[in-house]
Design an enzyme around this catalytic site. Structure first.
Site, short mmCIF file in Angstrom:
data_model
loop_
_atom_site.label_atom_id
_atom_site.label_comp_id
_atom_site.label_asym_id
_atom_site.label_seq_id
_atom_site.Cartn_x
_atom_site.Cartn_y
_atom_site.Cartn_z
N HIS A 7 -1.79 -10.68 9.96
CA HIS A 7 -2.77 -10.95 11.27
C HIS A 7 -3.40 -12.42 11.28
O HIS A 7 -3.64 -12.90 10.16
CB HIS A 7 -3.71 -10.01 11.55
N GLU A 78 -4.66 -1.46 6.76
CA GLU A 78 -4.79 -2.24 5.42
C GLU A 78 -5.35 -1.15 4.36
O GLU A 78 -6.05 -0.14 4.71
CB GLU A 78 -5.97 -3.33 5.86
#
Length: 196
Positions: A7, A78
């Site tokens: 990202h 994550e």
């Protein structure tokens, strides 16, 4: 071919804060870099588009023009940093001077084997795709996916640096899983007011 997309930049990634489960948006530079990713990915037909459910990954996917085809995959979240969420590595080392994420994991969060199991499930799904795939996720989980693609333990991810809004490509060489490219940031934007 499989393209891994980290990202775009967030305020926390810019300042080195461990951002696991905290769901934050992209910073302005992160949005610009995500839009630049669209120019790199638009020429391909994707048999599969996977994204983490966290906003920063989904926003990168959307700005890259692929959210309409994306499947949200919870295994792409994550690393869970537990008690170390929001802290920088120097702050953590003042608490535990011998700490290593890649060896110890995080108290109240995940250890490397936990993240490795999630990465293995993602790798298995990617190997089953008939065609090219693109994955939008986060720095540490993508580094573990890279390690597992190379049949290495999760801790090998420590050797795979990964910038925000980077592209990494996995493939095969003579039937063996291989790295085609890693941490490609050639599309990154810069402006005079960027400070990171």
């Amino acid at each position: 071919m499989i393209v891994l997309v980290r990202h775009g930049e967030t305020e926390w990634s810019r300042t080195g804060r461990h951002t696991g489960r905290t769901d934050i948006d992209l910073a302005p530079k992160g949005r610009r870099d995500a839009e630049a990713i669209a120019r790199r990915l638009h020429r391909r037909t994707w048999a599969a588009v996977l994204t983490s459910p966290l906003r920063r990954a989904m926003e990168t996917c959307r700005l890259a023009g692929l959210m309409g085809d994306a499947v949200i995959d919870d295994d792409l979240r994550e690393w869970d940093y537990g008690d170390y969420e929001g802290l920088t590595t120097p702050e953590i080392l003042t608490r535990d001077p011998t700490w290593s994420l890649w060896r110890d994991g995080c108290p109240g969060g995940e250890v490397p084997a936990d993240v490795g199991r999630r990465a293995d499930r993602v790798v298995d799904r990617l190997k089953a795709v008939d065609g090219d795939a693109v994955v939008f996720a986060h720095g540490h989980i993508l580094r573990v996916i890279g390690a597992r693609w190379a049949n290495e333990p999760p801790a090998f991810g420590a050797r795979l640096m990964l910038s925000t809004a980077s592209l990494s490509t996995l493939g095969w060489e003579h039937g063996e899983q291989a790295f085609v490219a890693w941490n490609d940031t050639g599309h990154h934007t810069t402006t005079e007011d960027d400070d990171g």
